[in-house]
Design a protein around this motif. Structure first.
Motif, short mmCIF file in Angstrom:
data_model
loop_
_atom_site.label_atom_id
_atom_site.label_comp_id
_atom_site.label_asym_id
_atom_site.label_seq_id
_atom_site.Cartn_x
_atom_site.Cartn_y
_atom_site.Cartn_z
N LEU A 192 1.02 -1.45 0.02
CA LEU A 192 -0.29 -0.49 -0.04
C LEU A 192 0.29 1.24 0.58
CD1 LEU A 192 -2.81 -1.34 2.61
CD2 LEU A 192 -2.92 -0.58 -0.12
N GLN A 193 2.02 1.24 0.43
CA GLN A 193 2.66 2.42 1.04
C GLN A 193 3.33 2.49 -0.61
OE1 GLN A 193 3.92 4.51 3.24
NE2 GLN A 193 4.97 5.79 1.79
N GLN A 194 3.93 1.47 -1.56
CA GLN A 194 4.66 1.14 -2.87
C GLN A 194 3.58 1.85 -3.67
OE1 GLN A 194 4.83 -2.42 -4.12
NE2 GLN A 194 5.67 -1.03 -6.68
N ALA A 195 1.99 1.66 -3.52
CA ALA A 195 1.26 2.06 -4.35
C ALA A 195 1.00 3.50 -4.08
CB ALA A 195 -0.22 1.33 -4.02
N ALA A 196 0.29 4.27 -2.66
CA ALA A 196 0.35 5.53 -2.77
C ALA A 196 1.93 6.75 -3.40
CB ALA A 196 0.59 5.91 -1.14
N SER A 197 3.51 6.11 -2.71
CA SER A 197 4.03 6.31 -3.50
C SER A 197 4.23 6.64 -5.19
CB SER A 197 5.53 5.40 -2.72
OG SER A 197 5.67 4.89 -3.08
N LEU A 198 3.35 6.14 -5.47
CA LEU A 198 4.04 6.02 -6.89
C LEU A 198 2.79 7.66 -8.04
CD1 LEU A 198 3.20 2.44 -8.08
CD2 LEU A 198 5.43 4.15 -8.61
N ARG A 199 2.43 8.25 -6.62
CA ARG A 199 1.45 9.25 -6.35
C ARG A 199 0.47 8.96 -8.16
NH1 ARG A 199 1.34 11.97 -2.43
NH2 ARG A 199 3.57 12.36 -1.98
N PRO A 200 -0.64 7.91 -8.10
CA PRO A 200 -1.38 7.84 -9.33
C PRO A 200 -2.50 8.47 -10.09
CG PRO A 200 -1.11 6.02 -7.61
CD PRO A 200 -0.57 7.32 -7.00
N GLY A 201 -2.55 9.24 -8.63
CA GLY A 201 -3.62 10.08 -9.21
C GLY A 201 -5.09 10.29 -7.77
N ARG A 202 -5.51 10.82 -7.49
CA ARG A 202 -6.02 11.02 -6.60
C ARG A 202 -6.63 9.50 -5.71
NH1 ARG A 202 -10.00 16.70 -5.53
NH2 ARG A 202 -9.61 16.00 -8.38
N ASP A 203 -8.01 8.78 -6.61
CA ASP A 203 -8.67 7.46 -6.49
C ASP A 203 -7.59 6.34 -5.55
OD1 ASP A 203 -11.07 9.04 -7.14
OD2 ASP A 203 -11.02 8.35 -9.05
N LEU A 204 -6.82 6.87 -6.54
CA LEU A 204 -5.76 5.83 -5.99
C LEU A 204 -5.17 5.68 -4.70
CD1 LEU A 204 -4.78 3.71 -9.64
CD2 LEU A 204 -6.21 2.82 -8.10
N GLU A 205 -4.35 6.74 -4.35
CA GLU A 205 -3.69 7.40 -3.39
C GLU A 205 -4.75 7.07 -2.45
OE1 GLU A 205 -2.03 10.42 -4.05
OE2 GLU A 205 -1.37 10.60 -6.20
N ARG A 206 -5.60 7.54 -2.67
CA ARG A 206 -7.30 7.84 -1.24
C ARG A 206 -7.27 6.15 -1.33
NH1 ARG A 206 -11.25 8.86 -4.03
NH2 ARG A 206 -10.56 10.89 -3.63
N GLU A 207 -7.88 5.73 -1.85
CA GLU A 207 -7.68 3.72 -1.42
C GLU A 207 -6.50 3.30 -0.79
OE1 GLU A 207 -8.43 -0.51 -3.80
OE2 GLU A 207 -8.62 1.77 -4.84
N ALA A 208 -5.21 3.18 -1.44
CA ALA A 208 -4.03 3.15 -0.74
C ALA A 208 -4.08 3.43 0.40
CB ALA A 208 -3.28 3.57 -1.96
N GLU A 209 -4.81 4.73 0.62
CA GLU A 209 -4.21 5.86 2.07
C GLU A 209 -5.05 5.21 3.44
OE1 GLU A 209 -2.93 7.15 5.42
OE2 GLU A 209 -1.70 7.29 3.27
N VAL A 210 -6.91 4.64 2.19
CA VAL A 210 -7.67 4.34 3.64
C VAL A 210 -7.27 2.90 4.25
CG1 VAL A 210 -10.38 3.70 3.20
CG2 VAL A 210 -9.48 5.76 2.37
N LYS A 211 -6.96 1.98 3.12
CA LYS A 211 -6.66 0.26 3.28
C LYS A 211 -5.48 0.83 4.56
CE LYS A 211 -8.39 -2.02 -0.59
NZ LYS A 211 -7.89 -2.79 -1.78
N ARG A 212 -4.09 1.85 4.12
CA ARG A 212 -3.10 1.74 5.55
C ARG A 212 -4.00 2.17 6.69
NH1 ARG A 212 2.31 5.05 3.87
NH2 ARG A 212 0.84 5.91 5.64
N VAL A 213 -5.18 3.02 6.65
CA VAL A 213 -5.27 3.53 8.04
C VAL A 213 -6.13 1.98 8.44
CG1 VAL A 213 -7.48 4.85 9.01
CG2 VAL A 213 -5.31 5.69 7.39
N ALA A 214 -6.91 1.28 7.36
CA ALA A 214 -7.83 -0.16 7.95
C ALA A 214 -6.87 -1.28 8.77
CB ALA A 214 -8.82 -0.14 6.67
N LEU A 215 -5.76 -1.15 8.07
CA LEU A 215 -4.67 -2.32 8.28
C LEU A 215 -4.59 -1.50 10.61
CD1 LEU A 215 -2.17 -1.93 5.55
CD2 LEU A 215 -4.03 -4.51 6.28
N GLY A 216 -4.23 -0.32 10.41
CA GLY A 216 -4.05 -0.35 12.01
C GLY A 216 -5.10 -0.89 12.64
#
Length: 172
Positions: free
Chosen positions: A85-109
């Motif tokens: 998820l960190q890799q996905a967010a770091s790629l700066r793929p666009g808002r939708d994918l960045e948001r998905e990666a970030e929300v999933k990272r928060v959920a993991l915690g």
């Protein structure tokens, strides 16, 4: 088709991938289907093949990383899921994918909300997503991520008053 005839369902993206071998979307569709069919090792093999097709294309690289995170999450490897998820967010793929990666990272915690948010991302319809988020909000009424997702979903299905309430809770 996935439940009534899984082999036919798998045949469709595979046939499309043979017709357009440089198009990774069909492989990503196959991965999602294999994941649904609980065939993670096959899904991981398809992702390995997709890696070569998405190099240098950040949005597609992020989709592959998100799919890899989902497989790791399903297997209970939360560390590998977080790294993907960190890799996905770091790629700066666009808002939708960045948001998905970030929300999933928060959920993991958050062990309490993790299964519900995982179910939210796996849900196949807006109705099911809304139901999952309502259950999550019952468990954590003031959780910002749950209220944010619920507000966005309510807006998407045309319930603005309830969406405003949920988004207001997310901001407080």
């Amino acid at each position: 088709l996935t439940t009534t005839n899984p082999s036919r369902a798998l045949q469709l993206p595979r046939s499309c991938a043979r017709l357009q071998p440089t198009e990774p979307d069909f492989l990503l569709g196959e991965v999602a289907l294999l994941r649904t069919l609980n065939r993670p090792s096959e899904a991981a093999e398809v992702l390995e093949h997709a890696d070569g097709l998405v190099a240098g294309r950040p949005a597609l690289e992020a989709q592959v990383a998100l799919a890899r995170a989902d497989l790791a999450w399903d297997a209970g490897d939360l560390q590998a899921a977080g790294a993907a998820l960190q890799q996905a967010a770091s790629l700066r793929p666009g808002r939708d994918l960045e948001r998905e990666a970030e929300v999933k990272r928060v959920a993991l915690g958050d062990a309490r909300l993790r299964p519900m948010l995982h179910a939210f991302f796996d849900a196949s319809s807006d109705e099911l997503r809304l139901w999952v988020l309502e259950r999550a909000r019952e468990s954590a009424p003031e959780d910002g991520v749950v209220n944010y997702l619920l507000g966005r979903r309510l807006l998407a299905v045309g319930i603005p008053a309830e969406a405003a309430d949920a988004l207001g809770r997310a901001l407080s």
